[in-house]
Design an enzyme around this catalytic site. Structure first.
Site, PDB file in Angstrom:
ATOM      1  CG  ASN A 205     -33.515 -33.188  -9.910  1.00 16.17           C
ATOM      2  OD1 ASN A 205     -32.520 -33.558 -10.544  1.00 16.17           O
ATOM      3  ND2 ASN A 205     -34.546 -32.579 -10.476  1.00 16.17           N
TER       4      ASN A 205
ATOM      5  CE  LYS B 109     -33.897 -29.028 -10.446  1.00 13.07           C
ATOM      6  NZ  LYS B 109     -34.754 -27.858 -10.509  1.00 13.07           N
TER       7      LYS B 109
ATOM      8  CG  HIS C 162     -37.902 -32.034 -13.209  1.00 12.11           C
ATOM      9  ND1 HIS C 162     -37.813 -30.735 -13.655  1.00 12.11           N
ATOM     10  CD2 HIS C 162     -37.683 -31.999 -11.874  1.00 12.11           C
ATOM     11  CE1 HIS C 162     -37.551 -29.951 -12.616  1.00 12.11           C
ATOM     12  NE2 HIS C 162     -37.461 -30.687 -11.527  1.00 12.11           N
TER      13      HIS C 162
ATOM     14  CD  GLU D 202     -35.560 -27.948 -14.049  1.00 12.88           C
ATOM     15  OE1 GLU D 202     -34.692 -28.834 -14.038  1.00 12.88           O
ATOM     16  OE2 GLU D 202     -35.780 -27.202 -13.076  1.00 12.88           O
TER      17      GLU D 202
ATOM     18  CD  GLU E 240     -40.124 -31.128  -8.458  1.00  9.80           C
ATOM     19  OE1 GLU E 240     -39.316 -31.228  -7.532  1.00  9.80           O
ATOM     20  OE2 GLU E 240     -39.776 -30.960  -9.642  1.00  9.80           O
TER      21      GLU E 240
ATOM     22  N   GLY F  28     -36.712 -23.499  -8.028  1.00 11.69           N
ATOM     23  CA  GLY F  28     -35.526 -22.669  -8.190  1.00 11.69           C
ATOM     24  C   GLY F  28     -35.797 -21.185  -8.031  1.00 11.69           C
TER      25      GLY F  28
ATOM     26  CB  SER G 151     -38.093 -23.056  -3.165  1.00  9.53           C
ATOM     27  OG  SER G 151     -37.771 -22.520  -4.442  1.00  9.53           O
TER      28      SER G 151
HETATM   29  O1  LIG Z   1     -36.995 -29.075  -9.340  1.00  7.85           O
HETATM   30  C1  LIG Z   1     -36.814 -29.345  -8.171  1.00  7.85           C
HETATM   31  C2  LIG Z   1     -36.525 -30.717  -7.745  1.00  7.85           C
HETATM   32  O2  LIG Z   1     -36.780 -31.616  -8.774  1.00  7.85           O
HETATM   33  C3  LIG Z   1     -36.834 -28.296  -7.124  1.00  7.85           C
HETATM   34  O3  LIG Z   1     -35.742 -27.479  -7.297  1.00  7.85           O
HETATM   35  P1  LIG Z   1     -35.387 -26.405  -6.165  1.00  7.85           P
HETATM   36  O4  LIG Z   1     -35.376 -27.153  -4.848  1.00  7.85           O
HETATM   37  O5  LIG Z   1     -34.039 -25.884  -6.553  1.00  7.85           O
HETATM   38  O6  LIG Z   1     -36.470 -25.391  -6.214  1.00  7.85           O
END
Ligand SMILES: O=C(CO)COP(=O)(O)O
Length: 249
Positions: free
Chosen positions: A12, A14, A96, A98, A167, A173, A211
Site C-alpha cells: 500500500n 499510500k 483502510h 486512514e 490492521e 506506521g 509495521s
Molecule cells: O497501513 C498499512 C498498510 O495498509 C501498514 O502501514 P505500515 O506498514 O507503514 O505500518
C-alpha cells in the site's frame, strides 16, 4: 499460512511516489523473478497507468487504494470501479483505517465499496482493525466483528471472493507490531466469522498489516490464519518489499 492458500503480499503505497521514484521501484519489482507469494502494489490513482504499463507481463498485480460507490456521474474527485478495471486493476483496498479516520468512512460505505469492486471483477482488500483505546478497553473482538459483519451482509454469497486485511490501527506506521499470537487470535476470529457466512472461508486470504518488515514477516506469516501482509512503509523499498514476499515461502 496454510498449504491450500497461496500467500499474498500487497504494497500500500499510500500517498507516496513520483513518476521517477516509481519507475525505479517498479523496475526493481519486475526484475525480481519468481516469488513464493502472489505480489501486488496499490498505488495512488495518477500512477495506475504507470504501474499497469511497467508491470504488464510480470506476475505482479496492481490496483488502487480506494474506489467510489457510484458507477459514474457528477461526483467530483471520485474514481469508479469501472475506471480501475480499465487500467487492469486486480485489487482495491477499501476501508483502510486512514480513510475511516480522516474521511469518515462508515462500515456500510466500506461494504458498498467492496461490492462495486467485485461487480467489476476487482478483488477488494477489506481492512478492519481496532484503535489502541479500543484494544485497551477489551473491544477488539467486537470492533472487528462489527466491521466485518457489514461486509458479510452486503456481499452475501460473494463474500468468499474478497481478501480481508487485519490492521490494528495502533500498529500502522508506528513500528509497533501486533505479536504473532495477537494477530493470529484476531485472524482466527475473522475466519470463524467468515466460515459462518461462506463455504469458501477456508480458501480466503486474510492478511496482516501494521509495521510488517523483513525481520518480522516470517514469524507473522507462519501463523495458521495469516496468509500474507498488507505493507505500508516497507513497500516503498523494493528490497524490503521483496524480502517480505520471500518470507512467505
Ligand atoms: O497501513 C498499512 C498498510 O495498509 C501498514 O502501514 P505500515 O506498514 O507503514 O505500518
Amino acid at each position: 499460512m496454510s498449504e491450500t492458500r497461496q500467500p499474498l503480499v500487497v504494497g500500500n503505497w499510500k500517498m507516496h511516489g513520483s513518476h521517477a521514484v516509481n519507475e525505479q521501484l517498479l523496475e526493481a519489482l519486475k526484475a525480481a523473478g519468481p516469488l513464493p507469494a502472489e505480489a501486488a502494489v496499490c498505488v495512488p490513482f495518477p500512477y495506475l497507468a504507470q504501474a499497469a504499463e511497467r508491470l504488464a507481463r510480470s506476475p505482479i498485480g496492481w490496483g488502487a487504494q480506494d474506489v467510489s460507490v457510484h458507477a459514474q456521474g457528477a461526483y467530483t474527485g471520485e474514481v469508479s470501479a469501472a475506471m480501475l478495471a480499465d487500467f487492469g486493476s486486480r485489487y482495491v483496498i477499501v476501508g483502510h483505517s486512514e480513510r475511516r479516520q480522516y474521511h469518515g468512512e462508515t462500515d456500510q460505505l466500506v461494504a458498498d465499496k467492496a461490492k462495486v469492486a467485485l461487480a467489476k471483477g476487482i478483488t477488494p482488500i477489506v481492512c478492519v482493525g481496532e484503535t489502541l483505546a479500543q484494544r485497551e478497553a477489551g473491544e477488539t473482538e467486537a470492533v472487528v466483528k462489527r466491521q466485518l459483519s457489514a461486509v458479510i451482509h452486503t456481499l452475501g454469497p460473494c463474500v468468499g471472493e474478497m481478501v480481508v486485511a487485519y490492521e490494528p490501527v495502533w500498529a500502522i506506521g508506528t513500528g509497533l507490531t501486533a505479536t504473532p499470537e495477537q494477530a493470529q487470535a484476531v485472524h482466527a476470529l475473522l475466519r470463524a466469522q467468515l466460515a459462518a457466512a461462506s463455504p469458501r472461508a477456508g480458501q480466503m486470504r486474510l492478511l496482516y498489516g501494521g509495521s510488517v518488515k523483513p525481520d518480522n514477516a516470517k514469524v507473522l506469516f507462519a501463523q495458521a490464519d495469516i496468509d500474507g501482509g498488507l505493507i505500508g512503509g516497507a513497500a516503498l523499498k523494493a528490497e524490503d518489499f521483496l524480502a517480505i514476499c520471500r518470507a512467505a515461502a
